[in-house]
Design a protein around this motif. Structure first.
Motif, mmCIF file in Angstrom:
data_model
loop_
_atom_site.group_PDB
_atom_site.id
_atom_site.type_symbol
_atom_site.label_atom_id
_atom_site.label_comp_id
_atom_site.label_asym_id
_atom_site.label_seq_id
_atom_site.Cartn_x
_atom_site.Cartn_y
_atom_site.Cartn_z
ATOM 1 N N ALA A 28 0.805 -1.220 0.000
ATOM 2 C CA ALA A 28 0.000 0.000 0.000
ATOM 3 C C ALA A 28 0.835 1.265 0.000
ATOM 4 O O ALA A 28 0.436 2.259 -0.593
ATOM 5 C CB ALA A 28 -0.948 -0.007 1.195
ATOM 6 N N GLU A 74 0.802 -3.965 4.561
ATOM 7 C CA GLU A 74 -0.464 -3.333 4.207
ATOM 8 C C GLU A 74 -0.566 -3.437 2.694
ATOM 9 O O GLU A 74 0.374 -3.094 1.978
ATOM 10 C CB GLU A 74 -0.463 -1.872 4.650
ATOM 11 N N ASP A 105 -2.827 -3.113 -1.111
ATOM 12 C CA ASP A 105 -3.932 -2.679 -1.952
ATOM 13 C C ASP A 105 -4.245 -3.845 -2.872
ATOM 14 O O ASP A 105 -3.340 -4.383 -3.518
ATOM 15 C CB ASP A 105 -3.543 -1.469 -2.814
ATOM 16 N N SER A 135 -10.597 -1.026 -5.745
ATOM 17 C CA SER A 135 -9.408 -1.321 -4.947
ATOM 18 C C SER A 135 -9.824 -1.484 -3.498
ATOM 19 O O SER A 135 -10.712 -0.798 -3.005
ATOM 20 C CB SER A 135 -8.343 -0.239 -5.094
ATOM 21 N N GLN A 143 -8.274 -2.294 0.603
ATOM 22 C CA GLN A 143 -7.090 -2.278 1.460
ATOM 23 C C GLN A 143 -7.240 -3.332 2.548
ATOM 24 O O GLN A 143 -8.340 -3.544 3.069
ATOM 25 C CB GLN A 143 -6.896 -0.914 2.095
ATOM 26 N N CYS A 144 -6.133 -3.986 2.859
ATOM 27 C CA CYS A 144 -6.140 -4.966 3.936
ATOM 28 C C CYS A 144 -4.733 -5.130 4.486
ATOM 29 O O CYS A 144 -3.766 -4.629 3.916
ATOM 30 C CB CYS A 144 -6.696 -6.302 3.454
ATOM 31 N N TYR A 145 -4.652 -5.829 5.587
ATOM 32 C CA TYR A 145 -3.372 -6.128 6.226
ATOM 33 C C TYR A 145 -3.131 -7.628 6.163
ATOM 34 O O TYR A 145 -4.064 -8.419 6.262
ATOM 35 C CB TYR A 145 -3.376 -5.659 7.685
ATOM 36 N N THR A 147 -14.740 -5.180 3.081
ATOM 37 C CA THR A 147 -13.778 -5.733 2.128
ATOM 38 C C THR A 147 -14.031 -7.221 1.936
ATOM 39 O O THR A 147 -14.029 -7.725 0.804
ATOM 40 C CB THR A 147 -12.337 -5.495 2.623
#
Length: 120
Positions: A25, A58, A60, A68, A70-72, A102
């Motif tokens: 990210a 992190e 994308d 798009s 976002q996550c970890y 998400t």
């Protein structure tokens, strides 16, 4: 991938049916790379970077429709690839923190093991 992983462990989540791309990210200028395999549990990618086990990332994620997300994730495993391969490593990333919204978006493109749409 550890020797303790089994096919059933790796396949406990339905797979994604649509093309998916990822990038770290914070590296907005880095090209997106195609995800090799994905599920609600994580993704598998090629990388030239040598990620350390359990390193947090992190990400994308980019769906086919241009959305798009976002996550970890954390590095679950790495595998060194032979010389002249498409990348230096194959990397398994396990999701650690993914917002409910998400996950809902990812679920819309899941298929079950038989290849049909996933039905909860």
């Amino acid at each position: 991938m550890s020797a303790n992983d089994t096919v059933s462990d790796r396949r406990r989540f339905p797979r994604l049916a649509a093309p998916l791309y990822a990038r770290p990210a914070r590296l907005r200028r880095v090209d997106k790379q195609k995800v090799l395999d994905a599920s609600l549990g994580g993704i598998r990618i090629y990388s030239d970077d040598d990620y350390k086990m359990d390193s947090p990332l992190e990400l994308d994620l980019f769906l086919k429709d241009g959305t798009s997300l976002q996550c970890y994730a954390r590095v679950a495993w790495t595998k060194r690839l032979p010389d002249k391969a498409v990348a230096r490593y194959e990397v398994g990333l396990a999701f650690t923190d993914v917002a409910a919204g998400t996950l809902d978006q990812l679920k819309t493109v899941l298929i079950d093991d038989e290849g049909g749409p996933d039905t909860p």
